[in-house]
Enzyme design. Structure first.
Site, PDB file in Angstrom:
ATOM      1  N   ASP A  82       7.248  23.276  34.596  1.00 55.37           N
ATOM      2  CA  ASP A  82       5.791  23.198  34.623  1.00 55.37           C
ATOM      3  C   ASP A  82       5.311  21.797  34.963  1.00 55.37           C
ATOM      4  OD1 ASP A  82       3.324  24.445  34.366  1.00 55.37           O
ATOM      5  OD2 ASP A  82       3.119  23.912  32.250  1.00 55.37           O
ATOM      6  N   HIS A 180      -5.770  22.014  28.887  1.00 58.49           N
ATOM      7  CA  HIS A 180      -4.540  22.005  28.102  1.00 58.49           C
ATOM      8  C   HIS A 180      -4.845  21.591  26.671  1.00 58.49           C
ATOM      9  CE1 HIS A 180      -2.827  21.180  32.275  1.00 58.49           C
ATOM     10  NE2 HIS A 180      -2.362  22.355  31.935  1.00 58.49           N
ATOM     11  N   GLY A 181      -4.092  22.159  25.722  1.00 58.23           N
ATOM     12  CA  GLY A 181      -4.322  21.848  24.318  1.00 58.23           C
ATOM     13  C   GLY A 181      -5.162  22.920  23.646  1.00 58.23           C
ATOM     14  N   ASN A 230      -0.267  30.420  30.925  1.00 59.19           N
ATOM     15  CA  ASN A 230       0.593  29.444  30.274  1.00 59.19           C
ATOM     16  C   ASN A 230       0.192  29.265  28.817  1.00 59.19           C
ATOM     17  OD1 ASN A 230       1.598  29.151  32.838  1.00 59.19           O
ATOM     18  ND2 ASN A 230       1.156  26.975  33.020  1.00 59.19           N
TER      19      ASN A 230
END
Length: 288
Positions: A82, A180-181, A230
């Site tokens: 990734d 993200h997160g 993801n």
């Protein structure tokens, strides 16, 4: 069965309107847990590692563990690198046995992103390896890649179509408002942008920043054309929290099996819930 390229898995998912979970794993226990979840739900699976995890464990170790899992499993499993910005690391992982890689050149101008992506696509195609690329900038933190909220850029649908035409990349991650997160509030997903991108490109689309997105929003993304989601931070948290609970009750515990077993169970349960949400349960049978 052996590890497979994720290209065909994702093409089937897009054509049939479901998503495949791509889970970032950092330990053998996490890998085993998501594989167990895929087997119990009969779901296709993408195992993922970040560049940091490759540096920590070694590409050969990760490939060996994923290959063993795939050979023992009855569901199709791919292994994906990734968010990689390093050409040499991508080649290293392809040579080690990865079946999918992501070249992330989204921080460059469109023309440079095209050039770097096409270079990887040409190499990976000869090896039967899937390639994922990104257009726009997904906000948040992924290993050493940090994109501040004010720097995040949404993908342009027309550019996405041109990008696919120029590179031949088989999977695309367009920035559509996720990060993200773990989200501090509700994610600001641009659903109309997903529809516009999906209307212009035939390749499977990838939803980055999948941890913590509400179920109804995940399902809407899938219905609009997202075929891969993801999941990283969320399973890392449940894994760590389960271990913390063991030590909270028994601070002197020194047998790793005693705290890894509940951690594996927690990740498996979380992964199964994501597979249900994505609609992939039972779908492995149709692509064997």
């Amino acid at each position: 069965m052996p590890l497979v390229s994720s290209t065909a898995l994702l093409q089937v998912a897009r054509s049939q309107g479901y998503g495949i979970g791509a889970f970032n794993v950092h330990t053998l226990e996490m890998l085993q847990a998501v594989v167990d979840a895929a087997e119990e739900t009969n779901s296709p699976l993408i195992l993922q590692s970040t560049v940091g995890t490759v540096k920590h464990l070694g590409a050969d170790y990760l490939v060996a563990a994923a290959t063993t899992a795939a050979n023992r499993s009855g569901v199709p499993i791919a292994l994906h690198l990734d968010h990689c910005t390093d050409f040499d690391m991508i080649i290293h992982c392809i040579r080690a046995g990865y079946t999918s890689v992501m070249i992330d050149a989204s921080m460059f101008a469109f023309e440079e992103n095209v050039a770097q992506t096409k270079r990887i696509v040409d190499i990976a195609r000869a090896a039967g390896v899937n390639v994922e690329a990104e257009l726009g900038k997904v906000g948040g933190v992924e290993d050493d890649i940090v994109v501040a909220e004010h720097e995040a850029l949404l993908a342009d649908p027309e550019e996405c179509a041109r990008f696919i035409e120029l590179t031949g990349v088989p999977t695309l991650a367009p920035a559509i408002g996720t990060a993200h997160g773990i989200y501090k509030g509700d994610p600001n997903i641009d659903f109309e942008r997903i529809r516009q991108v999906a209307d212009r490109v035939a390749v499977p689309l990838v939803l980055h920043g999948g941890s913590g997105i509400p179920e109804e929003q995940v399902k809407r993304c899938i219905s609009l054309g997202m075929s891969k989601m993801n999941i990283a931070t969320e399973i890392r948290i449940v894994f760590s929290d389960a271990i913390k609970q063991v030590f909270a009750h028994n601070p002197d515990e020194n047998d790793p099996r005693k705290y890894m077993m509940p951690a594996k169970k927690a990740v498996k349960e979380a992964a199964m819930e994501k597979m249900r949400m994505l609609g992939s349960i039972g779908k492995a049978s149709g692509i064997r």
